[in-house]
Write a protein that holds these residues in place. Sequence first.
Motif, PDB file in Angstrom:
ATOM      1  N   ALA A   1      63.965  70.500  17.766  1.00  0.00           N
ATOM      2  CA  ALA A   1      63.436  69.279  17.155  1.00  0.00           C
ATOM      3  C   ALA A   1      62.410  69.623  16.083  1.00  0.00           C
ATOM      4  N   ALA A   2      62.325  68.758  15.087  1.00  0.00           N
ATOM      5  CA  ALA A   2      61.317  68.931  14.043  1.00  0.00           C
ATOM      6  C   ALA A   2      60.400  67.716  14.073  1.00  0.00           C
ATOM      7  N   ALA A   3      59.120  67.948  14.318  1.00  0.00           N
ATOM      8  CA  ALA A   3      58.148  66.848  14.342  1.00  0.00           C
ATOM      9  C   ALA A   3      57.944  66.323  12.919  1.00  0.00           C
ATOM     10  N   PRO A   4      57.470  65.067  12.797  1.00  0.00           N
ATOM     11  CA  PRO A   4      57.225  64.540  11.444  1.00  0.00           C
ATOM     12  C   PRO A   4      56.272  65.428  10.648  1.00  0.00           C
ATOM     13  N   GLU A   5      55.335  66.081  11.371  1.00  0.00           N
ATOM     14  CA  GLU A   5      54.388  66.954  10.663  1.00  0.00           C
ATOM     15  C   GLU A   5      55.113  68.107   9.971  1.00  0.00           C
ATOM     16  N   ILE A   6      56.152  68.618  10.661  1.00  0.00           N
ATOM     17  CA  ILE A   6      56.904  69.729  10.065  1.00  0.00           C
ATOM     18  C   ILE A   6      57.659  69.238   8.844  1.00  0.00           C
TER      19      ILE A   6
ATOM     20  N   TYR B   1      55.310  68.989   6.129  1.00  0.00           N
ATOM     21  CA  TYR B   1      54.909  70.334   5.716  1.00  0.00           C
ATOM     22  C   TYR B   1      55.954  70.941   4.787  1.00  0.00           C
TER      23      TYR B   1
ATOM     24  N   LEU C   1      60.088  73.088  16.187  1.00  0.00           N
ATOM     25  CA  LEU C   1      59.713  73.936  15.055  1.00  0.00           C
ATOM     26  C   LEU C   1      58.201  74.043  14.934  1.00  0.00           C
ATOM     27  N   VAL C   2      57.716  75.190  14.525  1.00  0.00           N
ATOM     28  CA  VAL C   2      56.312  75.334  14.156  1.00  0.00           C
ATOM     29  C   VAL C   2      56.280  75.907  12.732  1.00  0.00           C
TER      30      VAL C   2
ATOM     31  N   PRO D   1      48.959  71.412   9.620  1.00  0.00           N
ATOM     32  CA  PRO D   1      48.886  70.137  10.316  1.00  0.00           C
ATOM     33  C   PRO D   1      47.993  69.154   9.554  1.00  0.00           C
TER      34      PRO D   1
END
Lengths: 343, 297
Positions: free
Chosen positions: A235-240, A243, A298-299, A343
């Motif tokens: 999964a990809a967070a909205p922050e990623i 980014y 994801l990070v 972030p």
Amino acid sequence: MNPPRPGDAMLTDWREAAGRFEAEVAKAVVGQARAIRLVTIAIFARGHVMLEGDVGTGKTTLLRAVARALGGAYERIEGTVDLMPTDLIYHTFLGSDGRPRVEPGPVLRQAEDLSVFFFNEINRARPQVHALLLRLMAERTVTAFEREWHFPNLQVFADRNRVEREETFELPAAARDRFLMEIGMEAPRDAGTRRALAFDPRFHDTDRLIAEVAPAVLDHASIGGIASAIQHAVAAAPEIETYVVALWDALLRPAEAGIRLAGIDMEHLVQGGASPRGLAFLVRAARVRAWLEGRDWLVPEDIRAIFPDVMAHRIFLEPIHEMRRAEIVPALCRAVFDRVPAP
Amino acid sequence: MRVLAILFLILQTAAAAAQVRSVELRTPRSFGYVLGDLLQVRIDIALDPGSTVQRASLPKPGPVTYWLDLRDVAVERMAGGIRLRLTYQSFYAALDARRLEVPGFTVALASESPGGTTTAQAEIPPWSFGVSPLREVQPEKRDDPADYLQPDGRARRLDPQPAAMAALVLAGLGLLALGLLAYDRAWFGRRRGRPFALAARRLRRLAETDPDGYREALRLIHRGLDETDGRRLLADDLPAFLDRHPAFRPEGESLGRFFEASRRAFFGREVQAAREGWPWPELQAALRRLAAAERAA
């Protein structure tokens, strides 16, 4: 970090298989952990790979080891100035009975089972050959003998050395954009590894070295399915998402992002490139990296680890800076990551 | 002893008669002045409310006659009128005791009323004081003319020590202030910022209960780290960061927990789990320690 969910048992098994694959390849290619990791990512992202580096840094050895560990049919061809697209598809000769024969060339010989097509010294081939590759890489199809051939498992590996410029043809931008990664290979820096490479007879006989690699560690036919499972599982967070888009903006308009490189007019540095396809490749490869690291999200490190190799060859600089590309683009990538907050 | 003179003036106009009620002139004493003495004269003029003195009509400080100077004129308001304080100095070298007359003068007064401005004159009458000689007219015969001179009065010797000390201390304070200014303006090179101190200040303004506050607090620490290092710092860079900034090495463990919490909160979308793993008080304490480490660095 996160314990994998039970439904992801298959992905966990495959992660272990990927680890075995890397270990096998590392038997033959020492001191190239980063390149091996990137090739593994490319395999599970179903992307084509270009290896670039000095002469004798192990590009061909790496690709042969990868092809052996990956399993499946394997073909290779050497780029030369007089190579024509038809040479890839068929070759003609006089048989022992004196009659002309037409046989399938390297691309078609293994028919649709072909999994690794290895193009050595790709920049020595003419643009006509590059043009044939465009379709082969993008659509994994070729028209020959009045029918369409599909290569569902095909992965193209190419290499070129960046020292020679005589009798070479620069790849067109469209062809370069189809490669998922351009991995730069350097001779290992570590003194012990360098000594071993120079003095250990084991590394002098490439064929025997490759034979040490266990064949077909991965089931090449099911990689396609697992690759798409990985893309859905990570999964990809909205922050990623924010980014990645910010990185993209900063790369295309470095001056607006406040990036300064010494002695360069940032307003007129980047002409274009970094296509949406490139960005999609970036996220795809980053997801595979997250999976290899045992995460299902994801990070920013995932993005950063693969960014130069996935994006650098897609950036087009103004012609005046193109000659210094080898130093400007890595510096630009570094500056982008130093500038854009995660972030 | 003092002489009191109360004079009622006969005023020219009916309007003016209504303004100036009385003029009263006082001196501390009326006799016994010698060469060089100051004469303090106080003149109280009782006025109707609303009247003011016209300063141009006051006598100007300067010589009045060859033996008398006017040194100073001051006007004060007081209840029911004004008070003039005049300071004269007498230069009359008297040979015998005698009275001298100081001439009077006129002060113009104005009163603003709806109908217009009305003016009036206050007559300050002449007054006199008694002067006395300083020495006898025929002094005793001396051989040496220098013997006629009397010794000066003894002046107290002043101790320069406190003044020197004060000057020294003030000069030190001045230099210190200059140094602080130079530091603040970064005259001698770049001043090192204190990003963590700034972050700690901002954290105090954040509400712990705010659902987005935790992420905001993590962001503050991120920015502090970024600014300390001059680049964006990701979780994997922590060991390299500690190598570059050994002052933060004791905080390595809590920075590790911070990065884990940040990863969860931002990219794993598990803010609550992150918060349980690294609660707010620990976050506050860690940021305080980071700010302290930054000062020590």
